[in-house]
Design a protein around this motif. Structure first.
Motif, short mmCIF file in Angstrom:
data_model
loop_
_atom_site.label_atom_id
_atom_site.label_comp_id
_atom_site.label_asym_id
_atom_site.label_seq_id
_atom_site.Cartn_x
_atom_site.Cartn_y
_atom_site.Cartn_z
N GLN A 38 -6.93 8.32 6.22
CA GLN A 38 -6.90 8.55 7.66
C GLN A 38 -6.18 7.40 8.39
N HIS A 39 -6.39 6.19 7.86
CA HIS A 39 -5.81 5.01 8.53
C HIS A 39 -4.29 5.09 8.53
N ALA A 40 -3.73 5.47 7.40
CA ALA A 40 -2.26 5.57 7.30
C ALA A 40 -1.76 6.59 8.32
N GLN A 41 -2.50 7.72 8.44
CA GLN A 41 -2.07 8.76 9.41
C GLN A 41 -2.12 8.23 10.84
N ASN A 85 0.96 7.84 13.67
CA ASN A 85 0.91 8.79 14.77
C ASN A 85 1.26 8.07 16.09
N GLN A 86 2.45 8.40 16.61
CA GLN A 86 2.95 7.70 17.82
C GLN A 86 2.01 7.88 19.01
N ASP A 104 -1.40 -0.04 5.99
CA ASP A 104 -1.66 1.41 6.00
C ASP A 104 -2.74 1.77 4.99
N GLN A 105 -2.76 1.06 3.86
CA GLN A 105 -3.73 1.34 2.79
C GLN A 105 -4.98 0.46 2.90
N LEU A 106 -5.17 -0.13 4.07
CA LEU A 106 -6.30 -1.06 4.27
C LEU A 106 -6.33 -2.11 3.17
N ASP A 115 -12.91 3.96 17.63
CA ASP A 115 -13.53 5.29 17.77
C ASP A 115 -13.48 6.06 16.46
N ALA A 116 -12.31 6.04 15.79
CA ALA A 116 -12.18 6.73 14.50
C ALA A 116 -13.17 6.14 13.49
#
Ligand code: FMN
Length: 218
Positions: free
Chosen positions: A61-64, A68-69, A117-119, A171-172
């Motif tokens: 989810q983090h990468a997405q 996401n602009q 992106d991959q934490l 929030d996520a």
């Protein structure tokens, strides 16, 4: 590990191997970190650790979110762009950027972004939370708690990174991990075994000469 070595050799690690961390280690690390001082022993910090499948899902989810602009980061402690810091801090940041180019190469930023992106492939992310209406003094307690976590981890051969990256989408985060009631995530610390072959782990941040930060009055 010798105490002085623990302090001298801790580094922010940005690529971890897939080797998981034993749950016993995680528990002992947090228990030692609890020895950190706090305002009137208020002990405001709570700890939630994501590992395994939970973390694998969060990584995807983090990468997405990063790509996401339309999504903007929103951390509890507000992000502050470099140009709003004092000039001495900005100069140190610039030195760090230059050092990264020398040590890792001109593409260090791309490598760092891909790792983020991959934490950083952290095998455990330790989220330190505070009550929503925390006192600013509790931020100092959180810093002390954080450093204890990183020191206790390294004493066991476990590397770490404290990162804004882990709490930038507060929030996520709340939808993925259940934080204790009324708590907000202040900072995350990634833990794992350092990937010695990863170019991004060649970063070695310098420190200012001690006489530039220290004044002893007689
Ligand atoms: C509060 C805090 C947030 C940080 N956030 C990030 C981050 O999001 N991404 C990152 O690559 N490094 C992050 N770092 C690591 C710093 O860049 C690193 O500590 C600094 O460059 C000094 O390097 P060292 O820890 O290896 O000595 C963070 C450090 C702190 C203390």
């Amino acid at each position: 590990m010798e105490f002085q070595k623990v302090l001298a050799e801790r580094r922010a690690t940005r690529a971890f191997t897939d080797q998981p961390i034993a749950l016993d280690d995680l528990q002992q690390i947090v228990q030692l970190a609890q020895q950190a001082p706090s305002w009137v022993n208020s002990q405001p910090v709570r700890v939630t650790i994501a590992t395994g499948d939970t973390l694998a899902k969060m990584r995807r989810q983090h990468a997405q979110l990063n790509h996401n602009q339309e999504v903007h980061s929103h951390s509890v402690i507000p992000y502050r762009p470099k140009n709003e810091w004092d000039s001495a801090a900005q100069a140190n940041m610039d030195d760090w950027f230059e050092g990264n180019i020398e040590q890792v190469g001109i593409d260090w930023r791309q490598l760092s972004t891909a790792a983020a992106d991959q934490l950083y492939n952290a095998q455990a992310i330790v989220y330190l939370t505070l009550p929503k209406n925390y006192s600013e003094w509790s931020l100092i307690d959180t810093g002390a708690f954080s450093q204890n976590i990183m020191s206790a981890a390294l004493d066991r051969g476990i590397a770490s990174i404290p990162a804004f990256e882990f709490v930038k989408y507060a929030d996520a985060l709340r939808t993925n991990i259940q934080l204790p009631d009324g708590q907000v995530p202040i900072v995350g610390i990634g833990l794992g075994y350092a990937d010695q072959a990863a170019a991004i782990n060649k970063i070695h941040a310098n420190r200012m000469p001690v006489d530039e930060v220290l004044t002893i009055l007689k």
